[in-house]
Design a protein around this motif. Structure first.
Motif, short mmCIF file in Angstrom:
data_model
loop_
_atom_site.label_atom_id
_atom_site.label_comp_id
_atom_site.label_asym_id
_atom_site.label_seq_id
_atom_site.Cartn_x
_atom_site.Cartn_y
_atom_site.Cartn_z
N GLN A 12 0.87 -1.17 0.00
CA GLN A 12 0.00 0.00 0.00
C GLN A 12 0.91 1.23 0.00
N TYR A 13 0.66 2.16 -0.93
CA TYR A 13 1.47 3.38 -0.95
C TYR A 13 0.94 4.35 0.11
N LYS A 14 1.75 5.35 0.38
CA LYS A 14 1.42 6.29 1.48
C LYS A 14 0.11 7.02 1.26
N ASN A 15 -0.26 7.18 -0.03
CA ASN A 15 -1.53 7.86 -0.33
C ASN A 15 -2.74 6.95 -0.12
N GLY A 16 -2.50 5.72 0.36
CA GLY A 16 -3.61 4.81 0.64
C GLY A 16 -3.94 3.86 -0.50
N VAL A 17 -3.33 4.04 -1.67
CA VAL A 17 -3.61 3.14 -2.80
C VAL A 17 -3.01 1.76 -2.52
N THR A 18 -3.84 0.74 -2.70
CA THR A 18 -3.34 -0.63 -2.58
C THR A 18 -2.88 -1.10 -3.95
N ALA A 19 -1.58 -1.33 -4.09
CA ALA A 19 -1.02 -1.70 -5.40
C ALA A 19 -0.95 -3.21 -5.55
N LEU A 20 -0.70 -3.92 -4.46
CA LEU A 20 -0.68 -5.39 -4.49
C LEU A 20 -1.39 -5.91 -3.24
N GLY A 37 -1.08 -7.26 -17.35
CA GLY A 37 -2.25 -6.71 -16.68
C GLY A 37 -2.44 -5.27 -17.10
N ALA A 38 -3.63 -4.75 -16.87
CA ALA A 38 -3.96 -3.38 -17.27
C ALA A 38 -3.04 -2.39 -16.56
N SER A 39 -2.99 -1.19 -17.08
CA SER A 39 -2.24 -0.13 -16.44
C SER A 39 -2.80 0.07 -15.02
N GLY A 40 -1.89 0.14 -14.05
CA GLY A 40 -2.32 0.31 -12.66
C GLY A 40 -2.60 -0.99 -11.93
N SER A 41 -2.36 -2.14 -12.58
CA SER A 41 -2.67 -3.42 -11.95
C SER A 41 -1.59 -3.88 -10.96
N GLY A 42 -0.44 -3.19 -10.95
CA GLY A 42 0.59 -3.52 -9.95
C GLY A 42 1.87 -4.12 -10.51
N LYS A 43 2.02 -4.14 -11.83
CA LYS A 43 3.21 -4.77 -12.45
C LYS A 43 4.51 -4.09 -12.00
N SER A 44 4.55 -2.77 -12.14
CA SER A 44 5.78 -2.05 -11.75
C SER A 44 6.05 -2.19 -10.26
N THR A 45 5.00 -2.18 -9.48
CA THR A 45 5.17 -2.32 -8.02
C THR A 45 5.83 -3.66 -7.71
N LEU A 46 5.40 -4.71 -8.38
CA LEU A 46 6.01 -6.02 -8.15
C LEU A 46 7.50 -5.98 -8.49
P1 ADP Z 1 1.33 -0.95 -13.47
O1 ADP Z 1 2.81 -1.10 -13.54
O2 ADP Z 1 0.59 -2.25 -13.68
O3 ADP Z 1 0.79 0.14 -14.35
P2 ADP Z 1 1.80 0.18 -10.83
O4 ADP Z 1 2.47 -0.84 -9.99
O5 ADP Z 1 2.62 1.27 -11.41
O6 ADP Z 1 0.94 -0.55 -11.97
O7 ADP Z 1 0.66 0.88 -9.97
C1 ADP Z 1 -0.28 0.15 -9.16
C2 ADP Z 1 -1.14 1.15 -8.39
O8 ADP Z 1 -0.33 1.83 -7.44
C3 ADP Z 1 -1.76 2.24 -9.25
O9 ADP Z 1 -3.02 2.56 -8.73
C4 ADP Z 1 -0.81 3.39 -9.09
O10 ADP Z 1 -1.45 4.63 -9.29
C5 ADP Z 1 -0.33 3.23 -7.67
N1 ADP Z 1 1.04 3.72 -7.45
C6 ADP Z 1 2.16 3.33 -8.09
N2 ADP Z 1 3.25 3.94 -7.61
C7 ADP Z 1 2.80 4.78 -6.63
C8 ADP Z 1 3.44 5.70 -5.73
N3 ADP Z 1 4.77 5.89 -5.76
N4 ADP Z 1 2.66 6.38 -4.87
C9 ADP Z 1 1.34 6.19 -4.84
N5 ADP Z 1 0.67 5.33 -5.63
C10 ADP Z 1 1.39 4.63 -6.52
#
Ligand code: ADP
Length: 231
Positions: A12-20, A37-46
């Motif tokens: 979960q990022y600090k802004n409250g978004v759950t990424a995974l 997965g779609a944009s925002g699905s959590g790929k980069s976060t992983l």
């Molecule tokens: P993808 O790579 O599949 O597009 P991300 O892992 O980049 O997905 O993002 C997953 C979710 O986390 C999205 O809702 C995105 O907006 C949010 N997110 C990603 N990075 C950050 C960050 N540094 N701070 C807050 N939210 C983030």
């Protein structure tokens, strides 16, 4: 043999978004895995969790015996030595030549200048750019710049190569060239994990495909294509 074990991971990022959310994933040594997965699905976060650019809020991430989630900041270098990372935007140093960009990645290892030269030239050969060693990044095409970034990522012979949309800025033909390089690297024994949107590539390569949807792992196919994952 298992190289990566992810269990119950939440991010979960600090802004409250759950990424995974409650992610479980095991990856064997030598695997080639697409994360789609779609944009925002959590790929980069992983990808970021795997090289400890980010830390999970919950769960375990074990890579080659290293507990990545618990690793102290002062020990992160131990993990980074085992892996290379390739990004969509190459991240080359503009004032260094191709050769210097790759050799620079070896500096932390305290090798002799002969060893640095041998390894750097070998990596440039592998990506087909030995003849461009003296050029600067802005003299190269996008595909060539990405090859330099790949050479830099693998120059120390890491066990694991992480790629975040490595073909995101490239045309289909250049992208396939990059995939051939990644395939060779994988066949030489490096485990490859690649986050991508690129349907054509995923369909052509027929590798393991892991589908994320809103931070959850929803499908995992051994020899997958893009479409049979999505529907
Ligand atoms: P993808 O790579 O599949 O597009 P991300 O892992 O980049 O997905 O993002 C997953 C979710 O986390 C999205 O809702 C995105 O907006 C949010 N997110 C990603 N990075 C950050 C960050 N540094 N701070 C807050 N939210 C983030």
């Amino acid at each position: 043999m298992e190289l990566i074990r992810i269990r119950g991971v939440d991010k979960q990022y600090k802004n409250g978004v759950t990424a995974l959310c409650n992610l479980d994933l095991s990856i064997k040594k030598g695997d080639f895995v697409f994360v789609i997965g779609a944009s925002g699905s959590g790929k980069s976060t992983l990808i970021k969790l795997l090289h400890r650019e980010e830390k999970p809020n919950k769960g375990k991430i074990i890579i080659g015996g290293i507990d990545v989630a618990k690793l102290r900041n002062s020990k992160v270098y131990k993990l980074r030595r085992k892996l290379g990372v390739v990004f969509q935007d190459y991240k080359l140093l503009p004032k260094l030549t191709v050769y210097e960009n790759v050799a620079f990645a070896l500096e932390i290892f305290g090798l002799s200048s002969n060893e640095v030269r041998t390894k750097t030239i070998k990596a440039l050969e592998l990506v087909g750019l030995k003849n461009k060693a003296k050029q600067y990044p802005d003299q190269l095409s996008g595909g060539e710049q990405q090859r330099v970034a790949i050479a830099r990522a693998i120059v120390n012979g890491p066990k694991l190569l992480l790629c975040d949309e490595p073909t995101g800025n490239l045309d289909p033909r250049t992208s396939m060239g990059i995939m051939k390089v990644l395939d060779v690297i994988n066949k030489m024994g490096t485990t490859v994990i690649m986050a991508t949107h690129d349907k054509q590539i995923v369909d052509k390569m027929k590798k393991r495909v892991v589908l994320l949807d809103e931070g959850k792992l929803v499908k995992d196919f051994e020899k997958g294509t893009y479409d049979n994952e999505i529907d």
